[in-house]
Structures are given as structure tokens and as C-alpha cells.
Design a protein around this motif. Sequence first.
Motif, short mmCIF file in Angstrom:
data_model
loop_
_atom_site.label_atom_id
_atom_site.label_comp_id
_atom_site.label_asym_id
_atom_site.label_seq_id
_atom_site.Cartn_x
_atom_site.Cartn_y
_atom_site.Cartn_z
N ARG A 243 50.64 9.03 60.92
CA ARG A 243 50.53 10.36 61.54
C ARG A 243 49.76 11.34 60.66
NH1 ARG A 243 54.63 14.32 61.37
NH2 ARG A 243 56.12 12.70 60.76
N VAL A 244 49.92 11.25 59.33
CA VAL A 244 49.35 12.24 58.42
C VAL A 244 47.94 11.89 57.95
CG1 VAL A 244 49.62 13.31 56.15
CG2 VAL A 244 51.61 13.00 57.62
N SER A 245 47.68 10.61 57.69
CA SER A 245 46.44 10.22 57.01
C SER A 245 45.15 10.61 57.74
CB SER A 245 46.44 8.71 56.74
OG SER A 245 46.54 7.98 57.95
N PRO A 246 45.11 10.70 59.09
CA PRO A 246 43.85 11.13 59.71
C PRO A 246 43.41 12.54 59.30
CG PRO A 246 45.25 10.06 61.34
CD PRO A 246 46.08 10.24 60.11
N ALA A 247 44.35 13.35 58.81
CA ALA A 247 44.00 14.72 58.41
C ALA A 247 43.63 14.83 56.94
CB ALA A 247 45.17 15.66 58.71
N VAL A 248 43.65 13.71 56.21
CA VAL A 248 43.25 13.71 54.80
C VAL A 248 41.84 13.13 54.72
CG1 VAL A 248 43.80 12.93 52.47
CG2 VAL A 248 45.64 13.44 54.07
N VAL A 249 40.94 13.85 54.06
CA VAL A 249 39.51 13.51 54.08
C VAL A 249 38.98 13.33 52.67
CG1 VAL A 249 39.17 14.76 56.24
CG2 VAL A 249 38.81 15.95 54.06
N ASN A 250 37.79 12.75 52.59
CA ASN A 250 37.07 12.65 51.32
C ASN A 250 36.03 13.77 51.27
OD1 ASN A 250 38.49 10.29 50.94
ND2 ASN A 250 36.83 8.99 51.66
N VAL A 251 35.89 14.39 50.11
CA VAL A 251 34.95 15.50 49.94
C VAL A 251 33.90 15.09 48.90
CG1 VAL A 251 34.68 17.91 49.23
CG2 VAL A 251 36.73 17.20 50.49
N TYR A 252 32.63 15.18 49.32
CA TYR A 252 31.51 14.86 48.43
C TYR A 252 30.71 16.14 48.18
CZ TYR A 252 32.62 10.14 50.05
OH TYR A 252 33.26 8.98 50.36
N ALA A 253 30.59 16.54 46.94
CA ALA A 253 29.84 17.74 46.59
C ALA A 253 28.66 17.35 45.72
CB ALA A 253 30.74 18.73 45.85
N SER A 254 27.50 17.97 45.97
CA SER A 254 26.32 17.67 45.17
C SER A 254 25.59 18.96 44.83
CB SER A 254 25.39 16.71 45.91
OG SER A 254 24.96 17.27 47.13
N ARG A 255 24.90 18.94 43.70
CA ARG A 255 24.08 20.06 43.31
C ARG A 255 22.86 19.54 42.57
NH1 ARG A 255 25.86 22.36 37.68
NH2 ARG A 255 24.60 24.13 38.35
N VAL A 256 21.76 20.30 42.67
CA VAL A 256 20.52 19.96 41.99
C VAL A 256 20.52 20.63 40.63
CG1 VAL A 256 18.01 20.07 42.05
CG2 VAL A 256 19.29 19.73 44.18
N VAL A 257 20.32 19.86 39.57
CA VAL A 257 20.30 20.42 38.21
C VAL A 257 18.97 20.07 37.56
CG1 VAL A 257 22.79 20.34 37.92
CG2 VAL A 257 21.43 18.37 37.26
N GLN A 258 18.55 20.94 36.67
CA GLN A 258 17.33 20.72 35.92
C GLN A 258 17.65 19.94 34.65
OE1 GLN A 258 14.23 21.76 36.92
NE2 GLN A 258 15.12 22.54 38.80
N GLN A 259 16.92 18.86 34.43
CA GLN A 259 17.11 18.03 33.24
C GLN A 259 15.81 17.94 32.48
OE1 GLN A 259 18.10 13.91 33.97
NE2 GLN A 259 19.34 13.82 32.11
N ARG A 260 15.83 18.43 31.27
CA ARG A 260 14.60 18.43 30.48
C ARG A 260 14.39 17.06 29.84
NH1 ARG A 260 10.97 22.06 28.92
NH2 ARG A 260 9.80 21.70 27.01
N VAL A 261 13.18 16.56 29.97
CA VAL A 261 12.84 15.28 29.36
C VAL A 261 12.67 15.46 27.86
CG1 VAL A 261 11.16 13.39 29.39
CG2 VAL A 261 11.70 14.62 31.49
#
Length: 472
Positions: free
Chosen positions: A48-66
Amino acid sequence: MRARVMMALALAGLLLPGLAPLAAEAAAPSIPPSEAALRYSFAPLVKRVSPAVVNVYASRVVQQRVSPFMDDPFFRQFFGGGGGGAPRTRIQQSLGSGVIIDKSGIVVTNYHVIANADEVKVALSDKRELAADIVLKDERMDLAVLRLKGAAGPFPVVEFADSDALAVGDLVLAIGDPFGVGQTVTSGIVSALARTQVGAADYQFYIQTDAAINPGNSGGALVDMDGRLVGINTAIYSRSGGSIGIGFAIPSNMVQVITKAALSDGKVRLPWIGAEFQQVTPDLADGLGLDRPHGALVAGVTDGSPAEKAGLTAGDLVVSADGIDIDDPNGLNYRLVTKGIGASVQLGLLRGGKPANATIVLASAPEIPPREELTLKSESPFQGATVVNLSPAVIADTGYKGRRTKGVLIEKVDDGSIAASVGFQAGDVVVEVNGQAVDATRTLAAMTGRPADLWRLTIERDGRLIRSTIGG
């Protein structure tokens, strides 16, 4: 000798007539009274409960200096690539869990799961993946609210329970996505209530459970045996990074504060009483004549505040709120926050060692003086800093923990700005510039609008004064 032994056995039989039956009963395992008890399972609750529990994926673009070695053609011919030390972009991702609490697609998760995210996606239990907007996020509570996009409801939900009704020993289930392996359910009990020294958020008041919680469970559901939400799983105590049976959840009554704000105007307004509190240490407890350290000691009261109107004075010890014992200032903050603005709270006090009471009406923190937000653009050490005037409202909004009640607070520092290179941080208070006190944002803007060969600066950070001199 034989007669003496027989006498001892006889006396034992007279003094402990029930010993043999009790031992036999303890040795025999109990039999489930019915087939239903034998087959008892959490499966219907989880279904009954598990359909309301979700996975959350967050992403961001970051600058990486070579590496700067790539500026040298000699190294480039071996390692490939061009562009020298120019920054490259990469995608930084984080994974967590969330709980749908409204049929329209409102999801609660932890702030730290989506902090600084450029894009958030949510995977439902039916394998659909939807984009989500961040409606509200509050670092102080380590909570965030999302709104699902791209699909019509109604969505499955988990109803809230009253977390204050929990008792140590109650059975609970933790549902989330640990390590990204897929939705997982673990069971346990409420190990402790009102844990306030966890350090996961400013408003510390947690449910402790031994249900296994691992990385990726953050933002997931802690539910009771009625399938109602009693907490949002948020932290673990672990030296290895894995669960050792000590997990923490934000109580549902605290979660409801931020969800109500998200469903109204998207702003979290916390109640303000205009009093400062401090922890009661063992030494203070001895001085106050207490048998143990407990309560929240009033360290100061703001003129004209609800605390002053209620008669609170420095030295009062708050020991209860609406009849519930208060162990420390964090516990008191929790009680005030969950009551909400406009509510009244009956505080139990010890004043001079004698019991007393005070009824306090919770109010919104006043914005006096006005905020007057400015982003400083003139060439100075503060170029790129956004500043505001300190007020009770600003202090409440930013979670400022310093000692000052007036002055100019750095609210934000732009990446790549002079202020960032100097080392200024959000939460710093500008005290003096070149020997002149800074009392308002306009004053600071005028000071930094004039060139200077040297900048002598005094900053307050975390209650400490920092003095430095910087070339113009």
C-alpha cells in the motif's frame, strides 16, 4: 550428610514451589495461536505504501579545470586534448529518495539530496521517470519539496501521522533506494525520540531507529504500522558509510511545516519569540540547583518581543512547553516551530529555583530595519557580494548564529567574484571598513564606491571577529 541434603531440597520445595513449572515453561517455545499469526507479514502494508516512495536524481553542471600541464604542447602530445587549462564542464549527480504526500504530485525529500541541482528527475515505482520542479528548499531543516511534471495525477500518497504519538519500541519500516539498487524495505523499532545532537540540520530533533538506513535512503519514508508517515529518513551514524543500526529521521510534524508552506506561498515562516537560549551544562545545573542538566536557559530577551511581553527574563529556565518536558534549546525550538505562527504556548519555568508559568504568543520575526538588499559592484574586496541589513527576520531566514543583532550580513557571494577570491562567505557580518562602523547596506555601498590603497576589514564569522588588511 544425606539427611542434610534432603532437608535442603525439601526447604527449597517449600520456599520456591513454582520453580520447576516456570523453568519448564521458559524452555518451551510458544506456538502462534492461529494460522494468521503464523503468516503475519508486512507485505500488505508495504504494497500500500511503496508506490508513494520514489527515487530522486539530481544533477548539476560544474566547471572542472584541466591540469595546467596541459598548457604545455610537450605534455599534450602524450596525453592528448587541447584547450590547455581551460575549464571543462562535467555533470555532478546525487541520488536519494522521496515521498509523495499530495495527489497532485508533491514530493518531499532532503535538502542535501537536491542542493544546488540544475535538474531534478523522479523515478516512480511503476518505472516512469518524470522531471520535477523545486518548489521550496530549506537548508535549516534539511527538507525540500518538489512538484512532478509531465504526467497527470492522481498520484499515490502516504498520509501523515502525528510523530508526537510515537513511543520508544514502536515498530517502523524504512522505505527508500539505498545505493541505487532499487526500492528496499527494512524494519526496526523506534530506538529513541528527541535526539538533538546529530548535527544534520539547524533544527535538530530526530527520531532514532534501528531500521537499516544507508546512502540513498535519504528523503525516504519512515512509516508506522498503519502505513502513515512518521518521518523522513535523513542521516545515519556510521564510520564505514554503511548502516550499523543507528539511523535518524525528521519527525513528520516538522515535515508538515515545510509542506504547508510549499502548498501555500512557497515561503517558510518560522515563529519568533525574541529570546536567546543556551544549553544547560553540568556546571550550570549545579549552579541552578538542578539534579541534572535539562531545560533551555534564557540568555537574553529582545525589547518589545513576544518573550518580553510574556514576562521572560534572562536567567529563567524553560523546562516544559504545553506540558511536554524540554531537555535543551533544540527541543524547545522544535516545539515552537511545529506550533506555528499565531499559536500560543504555555511555558513551564524555573525562576530563582521556584516554578512559574508564562504564556507566549508566537509571532513572525519583524524586518526592522528593512532588508535593503544590494549586490556590490564597485571594485573593492566586496565586489560580487550580496548584502542585507540584519534584522530579526533576516536572522530567522538565514539561520545566522553570530552575536550581532545589527549590521550588514553577506547573504550570497558570486562565484568568480573578487569577494569570493578574498574568501568572504554567506553568513559573514561586515563590522568595520577602514575603521568606520558599517551600520547599513547603503553605508557599505558608499564606502566601497570610493577607491582605496588599503582596505582594513573587520568581519564577524561564527561569533568570532576576523581582522585583515587587503591591498586596493
